[in-house]
Design a protein around this motif. Sequence first.
Motif, PDB file in Angstrom:
ATOM      1  N   ALA A   1       1.573   9.547  -3.964  1.00  0.00           N
ATOM      2  CA  ALA A   1       0.343  10.041  -4.581  1.00  0.00           C
ATOM      3  C   ALA A   1       0.069  11.481  -4.158  1.00  0.00           C
TER       4      ALA A   1
ATOM      5  N   ALA B   1       2.787   1.975  -3.185  1.00  0.00           N
ATOM      6  CA  ALA B   1       1.976   2.504  -4.284  1.00  0.00           C
ATOM      7  C   ALA B   1       1.520   3.932  -4.034  1.00  0.00           C
ATOM      8  N   PHE B   2       1.144   4.257  -2.784  1.00  0.00           N
ATOM      9  CA  PHE B   2       0.466   5.526  -2.516  1.00  0.00           C
ATOM     10  C   PHE B   2       1.340   6.587  -1.852  1.00  0.00           C
TER      11      PHE B   2
ATOM     12  N   TRP C   1       0.830  -1.207   0.000  1.00  0.00           N
ATOM     13  CA  TRP C   1       0.000   0.000   0.000  1.00  0.00           C
ATOM     14  C   TRP C   1       0.868   1.262   0.000  1.00  0.00           C
ATOM     15  N   TYR C   2       1.803   1.341   0.935  1.00  0.00           N
ATOM     16  CA  TYR C   2       2.633   2.552   1.018  1.00  0.00           C
ATOM     17  C   TYR C   2       3.553   2.681  -0.194  1.00  0.00           C
TER      18      TYR C   2
ATOM     19  N   VAL D   1      -1.365  12.810  -0.548  1.00  0.00           N
ATOM     20  CA  VAL D   1      -1.295  11.734   0.442  1.00  0.00           C
ATOM     21  C   VAL D   1       0.108  11.697   1.044  1.00  0.00           C
TER      22      VAL D   1
ATOM     23  N   PHE E   1      -0.716  -0.964  -6.620  1.00  0.00           N
ATOM     24  CA  PHE E   1      -0.873  -1.596  -5.314  1.00  0.00           C
ATOM     25  C   PHE E   1      -1.153  -3.087  -5.460  1.00  0.00           C
TER      26      PHE E   1
ATOM     27  N   LEU F   1      -7.996   4.432   1.597  1.00  0.00           N
ATOM     28  CA  LEU F   1      -8.483   4.963   0.319  1.00  0.00           C
ATOM     29  C   LEU F   1      -9.368   3.944  -0.392  1.00  0.00           C
TER      30      LEU F   1
ATOM     31  N   THR G   1      -2.344   4.144  -9.678  1.00  0.00           N
ATOM     32  CA  THR G   1      -1.876   3.881  -8.318  1.00  0.00           C
ATOM     33  C   THR G   1      -2.514   2.622  -7.740  1.00  0.00           C
ATOM     34  N   CYS G   2      -3.828   2.468  -7.908  1.00  0.00           N
ATOM     35  CA  CYS G   2      -4.494   1.262  -7.411  1.00  0.00           C
ATOM     36  C   CYS G   2      -3.950   0.011  -8.089  1.00  0.00           C
TER      37      CYS G   2
ATOM     38  N   ARG H   1      -3.982  13.550   4.650  1.00  0.00           N
ATOM     39  CA  ARG H   1      -4.357  13.984   3.295  1.00  0.00           C
ATOM     40  C   ARG H   1      -5.348  15.142   3.332  1.00  0.00           C
TER      41      ARG H   1
END
Length: 395
Positions: free
Chosen positions: A62, A58-59, A55-56, A65, A253, A102, A249-250, A89
């Motif tokens: 962002a 990927a995001f 998760w981290y 975030v 992940f 998210l 981004t998703c 965020r």
Amino acid sequence: MTVLTTNAGQVAARSTSRSAGFRVELPRDWKQAVARWHDISPSTPFQHPQWYDAWYAAFAGAEGVAPLIAVVTDASTGEPAMLLPLIRRRQDKITTVEFADLNLTDYNAPILGSAAPRDAKAMRALWRCLLSALRRMPEAADLIRLRKVPIDLDGRPNPLALLDTGGPCLLNGNLVTTGEDYDAWRYTLQKVVRTELQRSWRVFTRDTAASFAIVTDTSEALRILATTEVQQAARMQSIGRNYALNDETCAAFYRNLVRDGVGNGYALVSALTVGDEIVATLLGIRTGSRYVMIRISNAGEKWSNCSPGRLIIERTMAALHQDGVREFDFSVGNYTYKRRFGVTRLPLIDISAALSWRGWPYALRDHMVRTVRNYPRLDDWLKRALGKPLSREEN
């Protein structure tokens, strides 16, 4: 890294005497924070370090975030109390602190240590220390908003659920516990459901090239995930739904999750195939005897006569039961197919608190919404008045 230490009152008596002071550190790097937490026992499969690694990764970069991990320890002994995987965020003209979610993490919960609070008084002390640390951060935040928080964590109370600031969440979990005898569990399903599953398997396997498998090769699992993305996007487009899981981004992940998790059995990819054609896919995560389904797809109308979505679920459950899984979690979202498998609904709660004067109206609104949810008839009346759907049930 921000290090803030606060103290509050005396904790109610426990097996050993300890000060109620908690030390709150707020590192911005997930790997740095988790490296200090030597023994992690995930309270749900979503609290596994690999989930947050993916998760981290990927995001973290962002827009809007910023990672913000709360490491809480006993101030006098240094024992670990609670690790909260959070982010900061900008949203709705305010800055919120919330779980690393998210809309991807179905159950948000702390990772607990040996000094975790075991009663409401101790939890209130920890909560005050956490809020104080967040209010004193160099980067301002207006509101902490924790959503989809389980009440129970692997058989023990969730300390966050001991706070009197929480209230019912709009969503709930959906769990099936099979016990040791899988066939006995199957016979608890309605006869029409059992008959349909048997018929679907017969229809599907008329083709001699038809097969089911849980994929253990990472490259093949990533290929199937790519098909999941295409099939889900086609399904959502056909019913006019917004679909965000394939944004850059998703997608990164889920690819991180599969790439790093298939080899050790944390991420599980299963598929129904006929030759080279992928008929249905299911992605889940597993810790110990609990498995959670997180993405499902099928090839659409061509295969509708064998109900591939329900079929891949049942085939995956049967295979994993032989490997020791006893709890099959259908995650959030009250879809009709979940009811057919006899799920038990798991209550979740939401918690929020203002961190600045800007956050007070939002915290007040959250409190009012949670209060109304305690009165289902009033909740339904308000939804009718506002023209909103009365149920989260979907086909």
